[in-house]
Write a protein that holds these residues in place. Structure first.
Motif, PDB file in Angstrom:
ATOM      1  N   GLN A   1       0.835  -1.251  -0.045  1.00  0.00           N
ATOM      2  CA  GLN A   1      -0.028   0.009   0.039  1.00  0.00           C
ATOM      3  C   GLN A   1       1.057   1.186   0.112  1.00  0.00           C
TER       4      GLN A   1
ATOM      5  N   GLU B   1      -3.508   5.472  -1.198  1.00  0.00           N
ATOM      6  CA  GLU B   1      -4.029   4.592  -2.067  1.00  0.00           C
ATOM      7  C   GLU B   1      -4.439   3.316  -1.255  1.00  0.00           C
ATOM      8  N   GLY B   2      -5.412   2.571  -1.940  1.00  0.00           N
ATOM      9  CA  GLY B   2      -5.709   1.251  -1.322  1.00  0.00           C
ATOM     10  C   GLY B   2      -4.512   0.263  -1.607  1.00  0.00           C
TER      11      GLY B   2
ATOM     12  N   ASP C   1      -6.343  -3.467 -12.016  1.00  0.00           N
ATOM     13  CA  ASP C   1      -7.635  -2.519 -11.606  1.00  0.00           C
ATOM     14  C   ASP C   1      -8.983  -3.153 -11.552  1.00  0.00           C
TER      15      ASP C   1
ATOM     16  N   THR D   1     -14.402   2.606  -7.406  1.00  0.00           N
ATOM     17  CA  THR D   1     -14.388   3.949  -7.030  1.00  0.00           C
ATOM     18  C   THR D   1     -14.952   4.203  -5.795  1.00  0.00           C
TER      19      THR D   1
ATOM     20  N   ARG E   1     -13.623  11.249  -1.629  1.00  0.00           N
ATOM     21  CA  ARG E   1     -12.506  10.645  -1.059  1.00  0.00           C
ATOM     22  C   ARG E   1     -11.699  11.378  -0.082  1.00  0.00           C
TER      23      ARG E   1
ATOM     24  N   PHE F   1     -11.811   2.068   3.387  1.00  0.00           N
ATOM     25  CA  PHE F   1     -11.734   1.024   2.195  1.00  0.00           C
ATOM     26  C   PHE F   1     -12.764   0.294   1.717  1.00  0.00           C
TER      27      PHE F   1
ATOM     28  N   PRO G   1      -9.637   3.251  -3.816  1.00  0.00           N
ATOM     29  CA  PRO G   1      -8.699   4.153  -3.236  1.00  0.00           C
ATOM     30  C   PRO G   1      -9.037   4.452  -2.146  1.00  0.00           C
TER      31      PRO G   1
END
Lengths: 108, 115
Positions: A37, A41-42, B1, B5, B9, B90, B108
């Motif tokens: 990580q 970010e994840g 990916d 989403t 954020r 998350f 993210p």
């Protein structure tokens, strides 16, 4: 209670050095996953190991699953600044449990 | 990916206010998860979903509720936010890997601060 203990918690090394980080548990897992990580970010999945004693290589990273499927290690050869990040292990059985991570810094 | 989403954020809110975080996926995966990440604790599961309208509690579900009215969206709600819910949240999905095994992929993250 943290089922998965990761060590060391922090590690700071120079570029080019080798390192090993550990993930230990008293529980048996059907598989174990490693993630990296980066800040903001994840976690990104690096590898899944499923068989006791299994060794998987991903370029300069070598992952090993313990014979008893209770522990795992991640070895990085010739570390680079791009390896900097938080390394998380996750044990999978009926559910998934994460360790707290090893924060690695590789200095140029 | 994995096409995940999260929104927003970043969010700053006050104690006692309701907050809803959204996770959206584009690949039609059945399983979706909400985790929180705090220093020294790693990732801890809050709730998960195994299909539309099918959800269950995780390790740290107190103070949180979830809803899944469509396959692609999984919402996490804090009915009355508290300072202890300041965290990074998350969302994750599971993809089948080997027979009977799954791998998780993460969004993210949403950084939530409760003042």
């Amino acid at each position: 209670t943290q089922l998965l203990e990761q060590s060391p918690q922090f590690l700071s090394i120079q570029e080019g050095e080798n390192l090993t980080v550990y993930c230990n548990s008293s529980s048996v897992f059907s598989s174990l996953q490693w993630y990296r990580q980066e800040p903001g970010e994840g976690p990104v999945l690096l590898v899944t190991v499923v068989t006791g004693g299994e060794v998987k290589k991903l370029k300069r990273l070598t992952f090993q699953f313990g014979d008893a499927r209770k522990d795992s290690s991640l070895h990085i050869t010739a570390a680079q600044p791009g390896d900097t990040g938080l390394y998380l292990c996750a044990g999978v059985d009926n559910d998934m449990r994460f360790g707290a991570g090893t924060r690695l810094t590789v200095k140029p | 990916d994995a096409g995940i989403t999260q929104s927003p954020r970043h969010k700053v809110t006050e104690t006692g206010t309701p907050v809803t975080l959204r996770c959206h996926q584009t690949e039609n995966h059945r399983y979706m998860y909400w985790y929180r990440q705090d220093p020294g604790h790693g990732l801890r599961l809050i709730h998960y979903s195994y299909g539309v309208k099918d959800t269950d509690k995780g390790e740290v579900s107190d103070g949180y509720s979830v809803s899944r009215s469509k396959t692609e969206d999984f919402l996490l709600t804090l009915e009355s936010a508290t300072s202890s819910q300041t965290s990074v949240y998350f969302c994750a999905i599971s993809k089948p890997w080997l027979a009977g095994r799954y791998e998780q992929f993460f969004g993210p993250g949403t950084r939530l601060t409760v003042l």
